[in-house]
Design a protein around this motif. Structure first.
Motif, PDB file in Angstrom:
ATOM      1  N   LEU A  30       0.829  -1.203   0.000  1.00 64.54           N
ATOM      2  CA  LEU A  30       0.000   0.000   0.000  1.00 64.54           C
ATOM      3  C   LEU A  30       0.867   1.257   0.000  1.00 64.54           C
ATOM      4  O   LEU A  30       0.572   2.222  -0.699  1.00 64.54           O
ATOM      5  CB  LEU A  30      -0.936  -0.003   1.208  1.00 64.54           C
ATOM      6  N   LYS A  31       1.960   1.250   0.777  1.00 62.21           N
ATOM      7  CA  LYS A  31       2.868   2.403   0.796  1.00 62.21           C
ATOM      8  C   LYS A  31       3.521   2.585  -0.568  1.00 62.21           C
ATOM      9  O   LYS A  31       3.694   3.711  -1.033  1.00 62.21           O
ATOM     10  CB  LYS A  31       3.936   2.218   1.873  1.00 62.21           C
ATOM     11  N   GLN A  32       3.900   1.488  -1.207  1.00 65.00           N
ATOM     12  CA  GLN A  32       4.521   1.566  -2.528  1.00 65.00           C
ATOM     13  C   GLN A  32       3.545   2.158  -3.542  1.00 65.00           C
ATOM     14  O   GLN A  32       3.922   3.009  -4.342  1.00 65.00           O
ATOM     15  CB  GLN A  32       4.984   0.171  -2.977  1.00 65.00           C
ATOM     16  N   GLN A  33       2.291   1.719  -3.505  1.00 61.09           N
ATOM     17  CA  GLN A  33       1.292   2.261  -4.429  1.00 61.09           C
ATOM     18  C   GLN A  33       1.080   3.744  -4.182  1.00 61.09           C
ATOM     19  O   GLN A  33       0.933   4.518  -5.128  1.00 61.09           O
ATOM     20  CB  GLN A  33      -0.027   1.509  -4.279  1.00 61.09           C
ATOM     21  N   GLU A  34       1.042   4.158  -2.919  1.00 62.81           N
ATOM     22  CA  GLU A  34       0.871   5.570  -2.590  1.00 62.81           C
ATOM     23  C   GLU A  34       2.047   6.383  -3.122  1.00 62.81           C
ATOM     24  O   GLU A  34       1.869   7.465  -3.683  1.00 62.81           O
ATOM     25  CB  GLU A  34       0.757   5.721  -1.072  1.00 62.81           C
ATOM     26  N   TRP A  35       3.254   5.855  -2.969  1.00 60.16           N
ATOM     27  CA  TRP A  35       4.445   6.544  -3.461  1.00 60.16           C
ATOM     28  C   TRP A  35       4.396   6.668  -4.984  1.00 60.16           C
ATOM     29  O   TRP A  35       4.710   7.723  -5.546  1.00 60.16           O
ATOM     30  CB  TRP A  35       5.699   5.776  -3.031  1.00 60.16           C
ATOM     31  N   GLU A  36       3.981   5.589  -5.668  1.00 65.75           N
ATOM     32  CA  GLU A  36       3.904   5.622  -7.128  1.00 65.75           C
ATOM     33  C   GLU A  36       2.873   6.635  -7.605  1.00 65.75           C
ATOM     34  O   GLU A  36       3.089   7.342  -8.589  1.00 65.75           O
ATOM     35  CB  GLU A  36       3.587   4.232  -7.669  1.00 65.75           C
ATOM     36  N   ARG A  37       1.742   6.728  -6.909  1.00 64.81           N
ATOM     37  CA  ARG A  37       0.734   7.725  -7.274  1.00 64.81           C
ATOM     38  C   ARG A  37       1.278   9.133  -7.091  1.00 64.81           C
ATOM     39  O   ARG A  37       1.043  10.018  -7.910  1.00 64.81           O
ATOM     40  CB  ARG A  37      -0.528   7.541  -6.431  1.00 64.81           C
ATOM     41  N   ALA A  38       2.007   9.345  -5.986  1.00 69.07           N
ATOM     42  CA  ALA A  38       2.590  10.664  -5.741  1.00 69.07           C
ATOM     43  C   ALA A  38       3.608  11.004  -6.825  1.00 69.07           C
ATOM     44  O   ALA A  38       3.675  12.146  -7.297  1.00 69.07           O
ATOM     45  CB  ALA A  38       3.241  10.707  -4.355  1.00 69.07           C
ATOM     46  N   GLN A  39       4.416  10.028  -7.241  1.00 65.79           N
ATOM     47  CA  GLN A  39       5.404  10.269  -8.308  1.00 65.79           C
ATOM     48  C   GLN A  39       4.704  10.597  -9.626  1.00 65.79           C
ATOM     49  O   GLN A  39       5.141  11.478 -10.363  1.00 65.79           O
ATOM     50  CB  GLN A  39       6.301   9.040  -8.479  1.00 65.79           C
ATOM     51  N   ALA A  40       3.626   9.885  -9.921  1.00 64.80           N
ATOM     52  CA  ALA A  40       2.889  10.151 -11.156  1.00 64.80           C
ATOM     53  C   ALA A  40       2.268  11.547 -11.126  1.00 64.80           C
ATOM     54  O   ALA A  40       2.297  12.269 -12.129  1.00 64.80           O
ATOM     55  CB  ALA A  40       1.814   9.091 -11.368  1.00 64.80           C
ATOM     56  N   ALA A  41       1.718  11.939  -9.978  1.00 66.80           N
ATOM     57  CA  ALA A  41       1.131  13.272  -9.853  1.00 66.80           C
ATOM     58  C   ALA A  41       2.218  14.337  -9.980  1.00 66.80           C
ATOM     59  O   ALA A  41       2.015  15.374 -10.618  1.00 66.80           O
ATOM     60  CB  ALA A  41       0.404  13.403  -8.516  1.00 66.80           C
ATOM     61  N   ARG A  42       3.387  14.083  -9.385  1.00 67.17           N
ATOM     62  CA  ARG A  42       4.505  15.026  -9.464  1.00 67.17           C
ATOM     63  C   ARG A  42       4.974  15.152 -10.910  1.00 67.17           C
ATOM     64  O   ARG A  42       5.231  16.253 -11.390  1.00 67.17           O
ATOM     65  CB  ARG A  42       5.650  14.560  -8.575  1.00 67.17           C
ATOM     66  N   ALA A  43       5.073  14.032 -11.624  1.00 63.94           N
ATOM     67  CA  ALA A  43       5.508  14.062 -13.018  1.00 63.94           C
ATOM     68  C   ALA A  43       4.487  14.804 -13.877  1.00 63.94           C
ATOM     69  O   ALA A  43       4.858  15.574 -14.772  1.00 63.94           O
ATOM     70  CB  ALA A  43       5.713  12.648 -13.534  1.00 63.94           C
TER      71      ALA A  43
END
Length: 97
Positions: free
Chosen positions: A52-65
């Motif tokens: 779940l933490k990994q998915q949250e991090w990936e979503r944050a990276q996608a939003a940042r990109a």
């Protein structure tokens, strides 16, 4: 009148074989339902906390990109896009479980 008539009270009235049969059927049905429920519960694959933490991090990276790409499109050609600084734990969360 019946020659063997007995007065009805708590000592002479009982559920009998029919009551015992119904009770036994309910117990058997309950056992089978519990076994079926356990099989279905074993099929469920709940995500782990690290996933779940990994998915949250990936979503944050996608939003940042996405925000960076929108910022570049809106910025003038000579301007440089500002890259956000990583958080206190670095850019990526630890995968400790």
């Amino acid at each position: 009148m019946l020659p063997l008539a007995v007065p009805l009270n708590d000592d002479t009235v009982s559920p009998g074989l029919l009551g015992f049969g119904v009770f036994l059927a309910l117990v058997v049905a309950t056992v089978f339902l519990i076994r079926s429920m356990n099989k279905q519960m074993k099929k469920i694959q709940a995500p782990r906390e690290a996933d779940l933490k990994q998915q949250e991090w990936e979503r944050a990276q996608a939003a940042r990109a996405a925000a960076e790409s929108e910022g570049r499109a809106a910025a003038p050609s000579g301007g440089a896009a500002v890259r956000p600084e990583p958080g206190p734990g670095g850019d990526r969360p630890s995968g400790g479980a």
